[in-house]
Design a protein around this motif. Structure first.
Motif, mmCIF file in Angstrom:
data_model
loop_
_atom_site.group_PDB
_atom_site.id
_atom_site.type_symbol
_atom_site.label_atom_id
_atom_site.label_comp_id
_atom_site.label_asym_id
_atom_site.label_seq_id
_atom_site.Cartn_x
_atom_site.Cartn_y
_atom_site.Cartn_z
ATOM 1 N N VAL A 42 19.486 -3.306 6.145
ATOM 2 C CA VAL A 42 18.155 -2.760 6.404
ATOM 3 C C VAL A 42 17.256 -3.123 5.234
ATOM 4 O O VAL A 42 17.611 -2.889 4.071
ATOM 5 N N GLY A 43 16.118 -3.709 5.523
ATOM 6 C CA GLY A 43 15.152 -4.016 4.473
ATOM 7 C C GLY A 43 14.227 -2.832 4.272
ATOM 8 O O GLY A 43 13.551 -2.395 5.202
ATOM 9 N N PHE A 79 16.363 -3.033 -1.073
ATOM 10 C CA PHE A 79 15.098 -2.429 -1.455
ATOM 11 C C PHE A 79 14.122 -3.476 -1.980
ATOM 12 O O PHE A 79 14.497 -4.373 -2.749
ATOM 13 N N ALA A 80 12.874 -3.340 -1.573
ATOM 14 C CA ALA A 80 11.793 -4.202 -2.046
ATOM 15 C C ALA A 80 10.609 -3.303 -2.400
ATOM 16 O O ALA A 80 9.866 -2.861 -1.520
ATOM 17 N N TYR A 86 -0.081 -3.608 -4.214
ATOM 18 C CA TYR A 86 -0.128 -3.848 -2.775
ATOM 19 C C TYR A 86 -0.202 -5.331 -2.437
ATOM 20 O O TYR A 86 0.222 -5.740 -1.353
ATOM 21 N N ASP A 87 -0.736 -6.136 -3.356
ATOM 22 C CA ASP A 87 -0.848 -7.567 -3.103
ATOM 23 C C ASP A 87 0.516 -8.256 -3.069
ATOM 24 O O ASP A 87 0.640 -9.384 -2.581
ATOM 25 N N ARG A 88 1.566 -7.587 -3.576
ATOM 26 C CA ARG A 88 2.908 -8.166 -3.573
ATOM 27 C C ARG A 88 3.638 -7.948 -2.250
ATOM 28 O O ARG A 88 4.671 -8.573 -1.997
ATOM 29 N N LEU A 89 3.135 -7.059 -1.428
ATOM 30 C CA LEU A 89 3.848 -6.686 -0.207
ATOM 31 C C LEU A 89 4.111 -7.859 0.743
ATOM 32 O O LEU A 89 5.220 -7.967 1.282
ATOM 33 N N PRO A 90 3.163 -8.762 0.986
ATOM 34 C CA PRO A 90 3.459 -9.896 1.882
ATOM 35 C C PRO A 90 4.631 -10.743 1.391
ATOM 36 O O PRO A 90 5.483 -11.153 2.189
ATOM 37 N N ILE A 91 4.704 -11.007 0.081
ATOM 38 C CA ILE A 91 5.802 -11.809 -0.467
ATOM 39 C C ILE A 91 7.125 -11.059 -0.322
ATOM 40 O O ILE A 91 8.154 -11.652 0.032
ATOM 41 N N LEU A 92 7.111 -9.760 -0.605
ATOM 42 C CA LEU A 92 8.329 -8.958 -0.482
ATOM 43 C C LEU A 92 8.807 -8.919 0.968
ATOM 44 O O LEU A 92 10.007 -9.002 1.241
ATOM 45 N N ALA A 93 7.863 -8.797 1.904
ATOM 46 C CA ALA A 93 8.218 -8.766 3.326
ATOM 47 C C ALA A 93 8.833 -10.098 3.755
ATOM 48 O O ALA A 93 9.845 -10.127 4.473
ATOM 49 N N GLU A 94 8.235 -11.186 3.310
ATOM 50 C CA GLU A 94 8.770 -12.509 3.654
ATOM 51 C C GLU A 94 10.171 -12.706 3.056
ATOM 52 O O GLU A 94 11.031 -13.355 3.668
ATOM 53 N N GLY A 95 10.404 -12.136 1.887
ATOM 54 C CA GLY A 95 11.721 -12.225 1.281
ATOM 55 C C GLY A 95 12.784 -11.518 2.095
ATOM 56 O O GLY A 95 13.908 -12.022 2.254
ATOM 57 N N VAL A 101 17.502 -9.614 7.298
ATOM 58 C CA VAL A 101 17.870 -8.210 7.503
ATOM 59 C C VAL A 101 17.781 -7.889 8.989
ATOM 60 O O VAL A 101 17.058 -8.547 9.747
ATOM 61 N N ALA A 102 18.513 -6.863 9.409
ATOM 62 C CA ALA A 102 18.557 -6.516 10.833
ATOM 63 C C ALA A 102 17.344 -5.707 11.259
ATOM 64 O O ALA A 102 16.864 -5.833 12.392
ATOM 65 N N VAL A 103 16.846 -4.845 10.361
ATOM 66 C CA VAL A 103 15.678 -3.998 10.623
ATOM 67 C C VAL A 103 14.901 -3.872 9.323
ATOM 68 O O VAL A 103 15.489 -3.852 8.236
ATOM 69 N N ILE A 104 13.573 -3.788 9.422
ATOM 70 C CA ILE A 104 12.738 -3.537 8.245
ATOM 71 C C ILE A 104 12.137 -2.144 8.371
ATOM 72 O O ILE A 104 11.533 -1.809 9.397
#
Length: 337
Positions: A42-43, A79-80, A86-95, A101-104
């Motif tokens: 789980v992400g 964990f991310a 907040y500007d880091r969230l897109p990169i963390l999500a793409e990671g 991962v099976a679910v975010i």
């Protein structure tokens, strides 16, 4: 002749056994790897920080357990943390997507959920936000969310006018101030709703912005320069992560302050009014477990809060030389002595 046959057969058996053992040793790592790969991940995508969110992570794990998933046994959590960036969230999500991962689970405001949605249309997403998911385009229907996304909404921003009303009951003549994080997508709507509520009572409302620790301290210096001012802290995971700093500054400058979550009041804040976040995070964990078991996001309606709590810290009120009106006390769900 017999002795020759026997001497031939014995080595063959030994060779066969050796081949079997060698083959088993060769396949063992592959079997272990396959077993490990079978454990879903789980992400956990959050705009906040790990330490202040520890109680909410515990509630999320409880929800997973309710669904039959225990971290370290049949599920892992990656964990991310954006740590308020907040500007880091897109990169963390793409990671997280790259790690398959099976679910975010996207939490800490709509900004995290939007980053997860932009990163994938295939991996199921569960969100926990304090705002209206329809307004931000996460879903178009609360009862039947479409696509790969579902979750829990706390509708905390909807309570902004009510918090302002409570603050004016506590300090009827105080100049009103509101602290907002300009990096949060809900800042504009929450500011608008607060201004409308203040105008109905013919009160002015000063808006102060803060997106880092220095700006928070500068905001309180501005408030302190206006004697008798009161403050409302808006719904934002960054402010929750900095609650100890905010509470300490409010005490130092003797500023009556209302917050959106009981965690602030428990930590020494004057008063809080909002949903029970831990309950919602547990529900999000349960939803995540159901998705791991094969449920579709579209079959899991968006969960809305069932309880809103008013918590008052009487010790803090005493330190502020503030008398809490009886009309407010009788409505309190919890009074901290």
């Amino acid at each position: 002749h017999l002795s020759l046959v026997m001497s031939y057969q014995v080595p063959m058996r030994l060779i066969g056994l050796a081949v079997f053992v060698a083959l088993g040793l060769a396949l063992a790592p592959l079997a272990a790897e396959a077993q490990q790969a079978a454990v879903p991940a789980v992400g956990f995508l959050s705009s906040a920080s790990a330490e202040p969110f520890a109680p909410l992570v515990a509630a999320f794990r409880d929800g997973l357990k309710d669904a039959g998933y225990i971290e370290g046994r049949n599920v892992t959590i990656e964990f991310a943390w954006a740590v308020g960036r907040y500007d880091r969230l897109p990169i963390l999500a793409e990671g997280l997507v790259a790690r398959k991962v099976a679910v975010i689970f996207a939490n800490g405001g709509a900004v995290a959920a939007l980053a997860a949605k932009a990163a994938t249309s295939a991996i199921p997403i569960v969100f926990a936000i304090g705002d209206d998911p329809v307004k931000f385009g996460l879903v178009s229907n609360l009862g039947h969310p479409e696509g790969n996304i579902t979750g829990v909404t706390l509708f905390m921003n909807v309570l902004t006018p009510k918090r302002l009303e409570l603050l004016t009951e506590l300090v009827p003549r105080a100049p009103l101030t509101m602290l907002v994080n300009p990096q949060n997508p809900n800042a504009k709507t929450e500011t608008r709703d607060a201004r409308e509520a203040a105008s109905k009572t013919r009160r002015g409302l000063r808006i102060l912005e803060a997106g880092n620790d220095d700006q928070i301290e500068a905001a309180f210096a501005t408030i302190a320069a206006q004697p008798g001012a009161a403050l409302m802290v808006t719904t934002d995971p960054f402010f929750y992560a900095r609650r100890d700093l905010i509470i300490e500054l409010a005490a130092r400058h003797s500023v009556p302050t209302i917050y959106y979550y009981r965690g602030f009041a428990l930590a020494g804040g004057l008063i809080s009014y909002g949903a029970t976040i831990t309950t919602e995070y547990r529900t999000a964990g349960l939803y995540t477990g159901r998705l791991l078991s094969g449920a579709k996001p579209s079959n899991l309606p968006i969960v809305q809060p069932t309880k809103v709590e008013l918590v008052i810290n009487m010790k803090t009120a005493k330190a502020l030389n503030l008398t809490i009106p009886q009309s407010v006390l009788v409505r309190a769900d919890e009074i901290i002595q």
